[in-house]
Design a protein around this motif. Structure first.
Motif, PDB file in Angstrom:
ATOM      1  N   ALA A  46       0.842  -1.189   0.000  1.00 56.35           N
ATOM      2  CA  ALA A  46       0.000   0.000   0.000  1.00 56.35           C
ATOM      3  C   ALA A  46       0.878   1.240   0.000  1.00 56.35           C
ATOM      4  N   PHE A  47       0.587   2.154  -0.892  1.00 55.15           N
ATOM      5  CA  PHE A  47       1.238   3.456  -0.901  1.00 55.15           C
ATOM      6  C   PHE A  47       0.265   4.474  -0.314  1.00 55.15           C
ATOM      7  N   LEU A  48       0.768   5.261   0.641  1.00 55.42           N
ATOM      8  CA  LEU A  48      -0.047   6.315   1.232  1.00 55.42           C
ATOM      9  C   LEU A  48       0.468   7.649   0.709  1.00 55.42           C
ATOM     10  N   HIS A  49      -0.382   8.330  -0.057  1.00 53.36           N
ATOM     11  CA  HIS A  49       0.001   9.555  -0.745  1.00 53.36           C
ATOM     12  C   HIS A  49      -0.692  10.779  -0.148  1.00 53.36           C
ATOM     13  N   THR A  50      -0.023  11.915  -0.250  1.00 54.65           N
ATOM     14  CA  THR A  50      -0.659  13.191   0.092  1.00 54.65           C
ATOM     15  C   THR A  50      -0.891  14.040  -1.152  1.00 54.65           C
ATOM     16  N   GLY A  51      -0.556  13.496  -2.310  1.00 54.01           N
ATOM     17  CA  GLY A  51      -0.804  14.178  -3.575  1.00 54.01           C
ATOM     18  C   GLY A  51      -1.008  13.160  -4.678  1.00 54.01           C
ATOM     19  N   ALA A  52      -2.023  13.367  -5.508  1.00 57.11           N
ATOM     20  CA  ALA A  52      -2.329  12.422  -6.580  1.00 57.11           C
ATOM     21  C   ALA A  52      -1.201  12.340  -7.600  1.00 57.11           C
ATOM     22  N   VAL A  53      -0.357  13.364  -7.674  1.00 60.33           N
ATOM     23  CA  VAL A  53       0.732  13.397  -8.644  1.00 60.33           C
ATOM     24  C   VAL A  53       1.702  12.239  -8.448  1.00 60.33           C
ATOM     25  N   ASN A  54       1.730  11.663  -7.244  1.00 58.88           N
ATOM     26  CA  ASN A  54       2.694  10.585  -6.956  1.00 58.88           C
ATOM     27  C   ASN A  54       2.163   9.181  -7.267  1.00 58.88           C
TER      28      ASN A  54
END
Length: 219
Positions: free
Chosen positions: A7-15
């Protein structure tokens, strides 16, 4: 082991797309799940909402654990310091995307220049490098710059302006440092457009490579 679920936890959709591509390269058999809260970075700078961020992060990590994730990676340096408490609360392995980069920076030279587009990322990145340097028995000389206008550019979709501003900061920093550290995963593309005489470290590739290694070793 059987095919892992990460699971990747992102704070921006760009990543999301870049990390998906790296996972396909380093963990081709893995199932990838993305979790996104794109208000975390803004809320960290908001006195009325900053206190809500740790609980929100823990909730996302718990969701990943409930979904069967073998490991969670935080793709944002602004929340790296929340990895350990979130892992303890959810009972799942949580990795910081920038830890491998910090280790590489400490090994690369004494004068380390950290570049960020947000103050909320610069502080924890400096702290992480100090932490990893202490573990390595090193005492680097740290300096930093928050690049004006770059974050606003990328949020508005202007990658060209973002990369130009970050590239100029890389060139400035390279004149005074042994190694440049780009504090945010979203800054990685800017490193491809400049040529300097010192290493320019970015977190995504190093971080996912370490994630793959940790899964294969079971650690």
């Amino acid at each position: 082991m059987s095919a892992p679920r990460i699971a990747f936890l992102h704070t921006g959709a760009v990543n999301i797309a870049p990390f998906g591509a790296l996972a396909a390269e380093f963990l081709p058999d893995a199932t990838v799940v993305n979790y996104l809260d794109d208000r975390i970075v803004a809320d960290l700078g908001d006195e009325a909402r900053a206190a809500s961020v740790p609980e929100r992060i823990e909730d996302l990590v718990r969701a990943a654990a409930a979904g069967g994730a073998d490991a969670v990676m935080f793709t944002c340096s602004s929340i790296s310091e929340l990895a350990a408490p979130a892992a303890a609360a959810a009972g799942v392995r949580v990795l910081r995307v920038d830890e491998a980069m910090a280790d590489a920076a400490v090994a690369a030279g004494r004068r380390i220049r950290v570049l960020a587009t947000l103050p909320t990322t610069c502080r924890p990145t400096l702290g992480l490098i100090e932490e990893r340097a202490a573990l390595a028995g090193a005492a680097p000389e740290l300096s930093s710059e928050v690049i004006d206008g770059a974050f606003e550019a990328i949020v508005s979709g202007d990658r060209e302006t973002h990369d130009r501003l970050v590239g100029a900061a890389i060139e400035r920093g390279a004149a005074e440092a042994d190694v440049i550290v780009l504090a945010q995963a979203s800054m990685a593309t800017a490193a491809e457009a400049v040529s300097v005489d010192v290493p320019v470290l970015t977190s995504p590739r190093l971080g996912v490579e370490r994630l793959a290694g940790s899964l294969s070793s079971g650690r």
